[in-house]
Motif scaffolding. Structure first.
Motif, PDB file in Angstrom:
ATOM      1  N   ASP A   1       0.814  -1.218   0.000  1.00  0.00           N
ATOM      2  CA  ASP A   1       0.000   0.000   0.000  1.00  0.00           C
ATOM      3  C   ASP A   1       0.849   1.270   0.000  1.00  0.00           C
ATOM      4  OD1 ASP A   1      -2.278  -1.437  -0.074  1.00  0.00           O
ATOM      5  OD2 ASP A   1      -2.756  -1.252   2.059  1.00  0.00           O
ATOM      6  N   CYS A   2       1.866   1.314   0.884  1.00  0.00           N
ATOM      7  CA  CYS A   2       2.603   2.585   1.023  1.00  0.00           C
ATOM      8  C   CYS A   2       4.102   2.444   0.746  1.00  0.00           C
ATOM      9  CB  CYS A   2       2.377   3.181   2.413  1.00  0.00           C
ATOM     10  SG  CYS A   2       3.288   2.339   3.726  1.00  0.00           S
ATOM     11  N   GLY A   3       4.589   1.212   0.516  1.00  0.00           N
ATOM     12  CA  GLY A   3       5.992   1.023   0.150  1.00  0.00           C
ATOM     13  C   GLY A   3       6.951   0.969   1.322  1.00  0.00           C
ATOM     14  N   ALA A   4       6.456   1.086   2.553  1.00  0.00           N
ATOM     15  CA  ALA A   4       7.350   1.097   3.714  1.00  0.00           C
ATOM     16  C   ALA A   4       7.950  -0.298   3.943  1.00  0.00           C
ATOM     17  CB  ALA A   4       6.588   1.547   4.961  1.00  0.00           C
ATOM     18  N   TRP A   5       9.140  -0.323   4.531  1.00  0.00           N
ATOM     19  CA  TRP A   5       9.814  -1.557   4.924  1.00  0.00           C
ATOM     20  C   TRP A   5      10.634  -1.245   6.159  1.00  0.00           C
ATOM     21  CZ3 TRP A   5      14.834  -3.114   5.817  1.00  0.00           C
ATOM     22  CH2 TRP A   5      15.042  -4.483   5.934  1.00  0.00           C
ATOM     23  N   PRO A   6      10.772  -2.104   7.119  1.00  0.00           N
ATOM     24  CA  PRO A   6      10.247  -3.478   7.169  1.00  0.00           C
ATOM     25  C   PRO A   6       8.809  -3.542   7.687  1.00  0.00           C
ATOM     26  CG  PRO A   6      11.557  -3.006   9.115  1.00  0.00           C
ATOM     27  CD  PRO A   6      11.606  -1.764   8.278  1.00  0.00           C
ATOM     28  N   LEU A   7       8.205  -4.706   7.483  1.00  0.00           N
ATOM     29  CA  LEU A   7       6.887  -4.987   8.024  1.00  0.00           C
ATOM     30  C   LEU A   7       7.049  -5.855   9.277  1.00  0.00           C
ATOM     31  CD1 LEU A   7       5.097  -5.935   4.674  1.00  0.00           C
ATOM     32  CD2 LEU A   7       5.197  -3.695   5.809  1.00  0.00           C
ATOM     33  N   GLY A   8       6.125  -5.712  10.200  1.00  0.00           N
ATOM     34  CA  GLY A   8       6.121  -6.602  11.366  1.00  0.00           C
ATOM     35  C   GLY A   8       5.569  -7.956  10.935  1.00  0.00           C
ATOM     36  N   LEU A   9       6.411  -8.992  10.991  1.00  0.00           N
ATOM     37  CA  LEU A   9       6.036 -10.282  10.404  1.00  0.00           C
ATOM     38  C   LEU A   9       5.578 -11.281  11.462  1.00  0.00           C
ATOM     39  CD1 LEU A   9       8.982 -10.675   7.870  1.00  0.00           C
ATOM     40  CD2 LEU A   9       6.654  -9.899   7.415  1.00  0.00           C
ATOM     41  N   GLU A  10       4.558 -12.030  11.094  1.00  0.00           N
ATOM     42  CA  GLU A  10       4.102 -13.119  11.952  1.00  0.00           C
ATOM     43  C   GLU A  10       3.901 -14.371  11.114  1.00  0.00           C
ATOM     44  OE1 GLU A  10       0.655 -12.766  14.538  1.00  0.00           O
ATOM     45  OE2 GLU A  10       1.327 -10.725  15.011  1.00  0.00           O
TER      46      GLU A  10
END
Lengths: 112, 277
Positions: A91-100
């Motif tokens: 959606d917004c291109g941000a990184w990193p994502l909080g992964l589960e």
């Protein structure tokens, strides 16, 4: 090529389960691979028949279901399925994502 | 029960596991086929079924839902208990070949000896005991595992090492894994801490290329920083990727050759020693 070791562990687990249920021939082995598990599905499919040879799993099919991780974006608040650690937020291109999740390697079931 | 160390693991299973890798030797040529690995998009394929030639009649399903590496994880848990009973902390050291694992270990062991910290080392290599010879010269007990064609250590191999050498009481055990940033990440050895090392002679994009190795680390070492003036390694970018993948792991920048950064690393290791109660 650690997929050979994974295939050996998989066949051993399947053989043990088959013996526990008194099964003499396995038709299909169902596996769940987390998308972030570090196991290459093609390599596992390639190894499996050779490793299964001479066991109750010889000739069995191997069914692999890829289980994605869930990635939460702290920047925009959205949550998406993730297949790679380096995936940015769609959606917004941000990184990193909080992964589960997405890390499991499970023997799910045997078709006999 | 295992007759050697009494860890509760059936000895028969021990040997079965130990030899489970043997079939792999028939398939070493598969590395040539390795380029399908780069196709990350297989992950989007939901399922591939190779149909069996068996008749459809009288089929049934046995539901299992068990970790594929449960056997390895079980032995790893025994290894960890073995270390816990000795109040010794285990470190699994992972890097690509040539990142400086053995040199860092040599300097670390010598420094820890001066600080009266007991250590032992398990060395994993595909072939030769050259690294074990180097470690032995520091006076620390060392056990060499030659994995043959295998690309990683597993818990069973480490189990054999643990019962073969003198493991210190209230000390540190270093397990130097086979030089490889991919395969070792999948196999729990029973360690308490996992150290991933990357040298500045490698690219600063290593964390992006091999994310699992950095994601699973409890500490990250950037080694050979004395070479920074001579190589194109962007340490800010490397740190950004490392922190994105693994915000919790401390990052140590050091040079085992010049000694720069070694104090912080050694202090962290000492801090990991189980506290006497």
């Amino acid at each position: 090529m650690h997929e050979i070791s994974i295939a050996c562990s998989l066949v051993k687990a399947a053989v043990d389960e088959a013996a526990r249920h008194g099964v003499s021939h396995v038709l299909r082995v169902d596996v769940v691979l987390g998308a972030l598990s570090g196991v290459e599905m093609d390599a596992l499919l390639f190894c499996f028949p050779a490793v299964a040879k001479g066991t109750v799993c010889e000739g069995a099919g191997l069914s692999v279901e890829i289980e994605p991780a869930r990635g939460h974006c702290a920047a925009c608040g959205s949550t998406h399925d993730v297949h790679d650690f380096m995936d940015p937020c769609p959606d917004c291109g941000a990184w990193p994502l909080g992964l589960e999740g997405g890390r499991d390697m499970r023997l799910r079931a045997l078709e006999v | 029960m295992c007759a050697t160390c009494g860890c509760g693991q059936p000895a028969a299973q021990t040997h079965e596991r130990g030899h489970a890798h043997d079939p792999s030797h028939d398939h070493s040529h598969e590395h040539g086929n390795g380029h399908s690995h780069t196709n990350g998009h297989t992950a989007e394929t939901p399922s591939i079924v190779k149909p069996s030639a068996q008749p459809i009649a009288a089929r049934s399903m046995i539901e299992i839902e068990q970790a594929i590496l449960a056997g390895n994880d079980h032995i790893a848990a025994n290894n960890r208990s073995f270390l816990d009973r000795r109040h010794t902390r285990g470190f699994n050291i992972i890097s690509s070949p040539g990142a400086g694992k053995t040199t860092l270990l040599e300097k670390t062991l010598t420094a820890l000896r001066a600080r009266s910290v007991g250590c032992a080392v398990v060395e994993g290599d595909q072939a030769t005991d050259l690294d074990a010879q180097r470690i032995a010269r520091t006076g620390v007990p060392v056990f060499q595992i030659e994995t043959g064609r295998a690309c990683h250590l597993d818990a069973q191999q480490v189990h054999q090492a643990l019962v073969a050498i003198a493991i210190p009481e209230r000390g540190l055990l270093f397990i130097e894994n086979v030089g490889n940033l991919i395969c070792p990440t999948e196999f729990n050895l029973g360690e308490h801490e996992r150290i991933t090392i990357v040298s500045v002679a490698e690219g600063h994009d290593k964390p992006a290329k091999y994310p699992l190795a950095f994601r699973n680390a409890t500490a990250i070492v950037i080694s050979k920083i004395d070479l920074l003036p001579h190589v194109d390694f962007n340490i800010v970018e490397a740190r950004r990727l490392m922190a994105g993948l693994n915000p919790k792991a401390p990052i140590f920048e050091l040079s085992a050759t010049t000694g720069v950064g070694m104090d912080a690393w050694l202090s962290w290791l000492q801090h990991m020693l189980p506290v006497e109660v």
